[in-house]
Motif scaffolding. Structure first.
Motif, PDB file in Angstrom:
ATOM      1  N   ALA A 125       0.856  -1.197   0.000  1.00  0.00           N
ATOM      2  CA  ALA A 125       0.000   0.000   0.000  1.00  0.00           C
ATOM      3  C   ALA A 125       0.889   1.243   0.000  1.00  0.00           C
ATOM      4  CB  ALA A 125      -0.927  -0.029   1.204  1.00  0.00           C
ATOM      5  N   ARG A 126       0.266   2.435   0.094  1.00  0.00           N
ATOM      6  CA  ARG A 126       1.067   3.661  -0.056  1.00  0.00           C
ATOM      7  C   ARG A 126       2.192   3.773   0.976  1.00  0.00           C
ATOM      8  NH1 ARG A 126      -4.128   5.553  -1.233  1.00  0.00           N
ATOM      9  NH2 ARG A 126      -4.422   7.214  -2.749  1.00  0.00           N
ATOM     10  N   ARG A 179       5.914   3.607   0.173  1.00  0.00           N
ATOM     11  CA  ARG A 179       6.812   4.733  -0.170  1.00  0.00           C
ATOM     12  C   ARG A 179       7.795   5.019   0.977  1.00  0.00           C
ATOM     13  NH1 ARG A 179       1.992   7.732  -2.640  1.00  0.00           N
ATOM     14  NH2 ARG A 179       2.322   7.643  -4.885  1.00  0.00           N
ATOM     15  N   PRO A 192      -8.186  -3.633   4.561  1.00  0.00           N
ATOM     16  CA  PRO A 192      -7.963  -2.276   5.045  1.00  0.00           C
ATOM     17  C   PRO A 192      -8.064  -2.233   6.570  1.00  0.00           C
ATOM     18  CG  PRO A 192     -10.198  -2.477   4.168  1.00  0.00           C
ATOM     19  CD  PRO A 192      -9.576  -3.837   4.072  1.00  0.00           C
ATOM     20  N   ARG A 226      -9.037  -0.044   8.629  1.00  0.00           N
ATOM     21  CA  ARG A 226     -10.283   0.558   9.151  1.00  0.00           C
ATOM     22  C   ARG A 226     -11.317  -0.521   9.509  1.00  0.00           C
ATOM     23  NH1 ARG A 226     -13.687   3.795   5.698  1.00  0.00           N
ATOM     24  NH2 ARG A 226     -12.296   3.202   3.985  1.00  0.00           N
ATOM     25  N   GLY A 229      -7.705   6.065   9.994  1.00  0.00           N
ATOM     26  CA  GLY A 229      -7.756   4.635   9.640  1.00  0.00           C
ATOM     27  C   GLY A 229      -6.914   4.291   8.427  1.00  0.00           C
ATOM     28  N   THR A 230      -6.221   5.268   7.875  1.00  0.00           N
ATOM     29  CA  THR A 230      -5.431   5.020   6.663  1.00  0.00           C
ATOM     30  C   THR A 230      -3.978   4.710   7.022  1.00  0.00           C
ATOM     31  OG1 THR A 230      -5.027   7.392   6.497  1.00  0.00           O
ATOM     32  CG2 THR A 230      -6.836   6.512   5.203  1.00  0.00           C
ATOM     33  N   ILE A 231      -3.306   4.089   6.088  1.00  0.00           N
ATOM     34  CA  ILE A 231      -1.873   3.922   6.227  1.00  0.00           C
ATOM     35  C   ILE A 231      -1.215   4.662   5.051  1.00  0.00           C
ATOM     36  CG2 ILE A 231      -1.585   1.872   7.661  1.00  0.00           C
ATOM     37  CD1 ILE A 231      -1.749   1.429   4.046  1.00  0.00           C
ATOM     38  N   PRO A 232      -0.043   5.200   5.226  1.00  0.00           N
ATOM     39  CA  PRO A 232       0.828   5.036   6.388  1.00  0.00           C
ATOM     40  C   PRO A 232       0.441   5.913   7.589  1.00  0.00           C
ATOM     41  CG  PRO A 232       1.829   6.559   4.834  1.00  0.00           C
ATOM     42  CD  PRO A 232       0.567   6.046   4.179  1.00  0.00           C
ATOM     43  N   THR A 241       0.869  11.281   8.154  1.00  0.00           N
ATOM     44  CA  THR A 241      -0.026  10.312   7.505  1.00  0.00           C
ATOM     45  C   THR A 241      -0.047  10.440   5.973  1.00  0.00           C
ATOM     46  OG1 THR A 241      -1.868  11.843   7.820  1.00  0.00           O
ATOM     47  CG2 THR A 241      -1.594  10.125   9.498  1.00  0.00           C
ATOM     48  N   GLU A 242       0.803  11.284   5.410  1.00  0.00           N
ATOM     49  CA  GLU A 242       0.858  11.432   3.947  1.00  0.00           C
ATOM     50  C   GLU A 242       2.149  10.789   3.443  1.00  0.00           C
ATOM     51  OE1 GLU A 242      -1.231  12.509   1.592  1.00  0.00           O
ATOM     52  OE2 GLU A 242      -2.802  12.914   3.056  1.00  0.00           O
ATOM     53  N   SER A 243       2.017   9.771   2.597  1.00  0.00           N
ATOM     54  CA  SER A 243       3.189   8.974   2.209  1.00  0.00           C
ATOM     55  C   SER A 243       4.281   9.794   1.515  1.00  0.00           C
ATOM     56  CB  SER A 243       2.742   7.813   1.318  1.00  0.00           C
ATOM     57  OG  SER A 243       2.094   8.291   0.156  1.00  0.00           O
ATOM     58  N   GLU A 253       1.558  11.045  -6.123  1.00  0.00           N
ATOM     59  CA  GLU A 253       0.368  10.758  -5.308  1.00  0.00           C
ATOM     60  C   GLU A 253      -0.893  11.378  -5.926  1.00  0.00           C
ATOM     61  OE1 GLU A 253      -0.509   8.810  -3.083  1.00  0.00           O
ATOM     62  OE2 GLU A 253      -2.356   9.693  -2.349  1.00  0.00           O
TER      63      GLU A 253
HETATM   64  N1  GSH Z   1      -2.762  10.599   0.457  1.00  0.00           N
HETATM   65  C1  GSH Z   1      -2.508   9.586   1.443  1.00  0.00           C
HETATM   66  C2  GSH Z   1      -3.550   8.482   1.277  1.00  0.00           C
HETATM   67  C3  GSH Z   1      -3.509   7.422   2.348  1.00  0.00           C
HETATM   68  C4  GSH Z   1      -4.481   6.295   2.006  1.00  0.00           C
HETATM   69  O1  GSH Z   1      -5.647   6.535   1.602  1.00  0.00           O
HETATM   70  N2  GSH Z   1      -4.018   5.039   2.149  1.00  0.00           N
HETATM   71  C5  GSH Z   1      -4.813   3.903   1.742  1.00  0.00           C
HETATM   72  C6  GSH Z   1      -3.931   2.708   1.390  1.00  0.00           C
HETATM   73  S1  GSH Z   1      -3.000   2.851  -0.030  1.00  0.00           S
HETATM   74  C7  GSH Z   1      -5.689   3.415   2.866  1.00  0.00           C
HETATM   75  O2  GSH Z   1      -5.270   3.424   3.995  1.00  0.00           O
HETATM   76  N3  GSH Z   1      -6.885   2.904   2.502  1.00  0.00           N
HETATM   77  C8  GSH Z   1      -7.728   2.236   3.416  1.00  0.00           C
HETATM   78  C9  GSH Z   1      -8.928   3.050   3.837  1.00  0.00           C
HETATM   79  O3  GSH Z   1      -9.151   4.133   3.297  1.00  0.00           O
HETATM   80  O4  GSH Z   1      -9.629   2.578   4.721  1.00  0.00           O
HETATM   81  C10 GSH Z   1      -1.070   9.065   1.290  1.00  0.00           C
HETATM   82  O5  GSH Z   1      -0.453   9.304   0.263  1.00  0.00           O
HETATM   83  O6  GSH Z   1      -0.540   8.436   2.224  1.00  0.00           O
END
Ligand code: GSH
Length: 219
Positions: free
Chosen positions: A9-10, A13, A33, A35, A48-51, A61-63, A99
Motif C-alpha cells: 500500500a502507499r 513509499r 484495510p 479501518r 484509519g489510513t496507512i501510512p 499520515t501522507e506517504s 500521489e
Molecule cells: N494521500 C494519502 C492516502 C492514504 C491512504 O488513503 N491510504 C490507503 C492505502 S493505499 C488506505 O489506507 N486505505 C484504506 C482506507 O481508506 O480505509 C497518502 O499518500 O498516504
C-alpha cells in the motif's frame, strides 16, 4: 521511527525510503484495510489510513510527505534535492505528481473493481479511471524522454513517489499498458536494492507478526 504499513500500500513509499537511507525502523504490519480489519488502529490514527509514521513527537499520515521528510533530514544532497539546485522544482513536483495525479485515479479502480462488494462494483468507473491514470502517464513519458530519473538527474525521493504509483498499477494489472519508456523506468526502479529490501522487509514482518497482509493483488 515507527511505520504502520500494509503490504504494497502507499506506506510502501516511506518503507522504500527508509531502506534506501539504511535507517533503523520498527515496521508494524496491519491487514488491509485496517479501518475494518484492525479496528484498534483507529485509536492511534482516527483516519484509519496507512501510512502512519511516528518519529518522536512527529506524526505523519501522507506517504509522499514522509518520503520528503526522511530524504530532507537524512540525505539532503542525494535523495532530496536542495532549494539551490536546478532540480528543486522537479523534485517537489514529482513527490506530489506521484500521489495526487498518478495514484489517486487508481484508488477508484481499486475500490470499484475489487474492494466493494459485488453488487456495488462499478466496472465503468473502474475502466474510466484506469484510462485516466494511463493518460496521465504522458507526463512521466515527457520527463523520461529527457532524463533517466524524475529530478536532478539522479535517483531521489521523487522517484519513490512516482514509482510507487507504478507498483500499484502493476497490482491492478495495468502495467501491460505502460508505454515502453515507462516500462523500462519501472524495471530499473524494481532492480534497486532499496526496493528489493523494502519488499523483503514487508514479507518478513508479516510472517513474524503473523499478519495476513490480504495483499490487494489477491482480492
Ligand atoms: N494521500 C494519502 C492516502 C492514504 C491512504 O488513503 N491510504 C490507503 C492505502 S493505499 C488506505 O489506507 N486505505 C484504506 C482506507 O481508506 O480505509 C497518502 O499518500 O498516504
Amino acid at each position: 521511527m515507527i511505520l504502520y504499513h500494509c503490504a504494497d500500500a502507499r506506506s510502501f513509499r516511506p518503507l522504500w525510503a527508509l531502506e534506501e537511507l539504511g535507517l533503523p525502523y520498527d515496521l508494524r504490519m496491519l491487514p488491509f484495510p485496517p479501518r475494518f480489519r484492525a479496528r484498534e488502529y483507529l485509536d492511534i490514527n482516527p483516519l484509519g489510513t496507512i501510512p502512519l509514521f511516528v518519529d518522536g513527537e512527529t506524526r505523519m499520515t501522507e506517504s509522499a510527505a514522509i518520503v520528503e521528510y526522511l530524504c530532507a533530514r537524512h540525505s539532503p544532497n542525494d535523495l532530496a534535492v536542495g532549494p539551490d539546485e536546478p532540480g528543486f522544482g522537479a523534485w517537489l513536483n514529482a513527490l506530489h505528481f506521484g500521489e495526487a495525479t498518478l495514484t489517486f485515479p487508481q484508488t477508484l479502480v481499486l475500490r470499484y473493481s475489487r474492494l466493494e462488494p459485488a453488487e456495488r462494483r462499478q466496472p465503468q468507473v473502474a475502466q474510466d479511471y484506469a484510462r485516466w491514470f494511463l493518460a496521465r502517464l504522458k507526463g512521466l513519458v515527457a520527463i523520461l524522454e529527457t532524463t533517466p530519473f524524475v529530478a536532478a538527474g539522479r535517483f531521489t525521493g521523487g522517484d519513490i513517489s512516482v514509482a510507487y504509483a507504478l507498483l500499484l498499477a502493476q497490482t491492478l494489472g495495468l502495467d501491460g499498458e505502460f508505454p515502453p519508456i515507462v516500462a523500462n523506468y519501472w524495471a530499473r526502479m524494481q532492480d534497486r536494492p532499496g526496493f528489493l529490501a523494502a519488499k523483503a522487509a514487508q514479507v518478513r514482518a508479516s510472517q513474524s507478526q503473523a499478519v495476513d497482509p490480504l495483499d490487494v493483488a489477491k482480492l
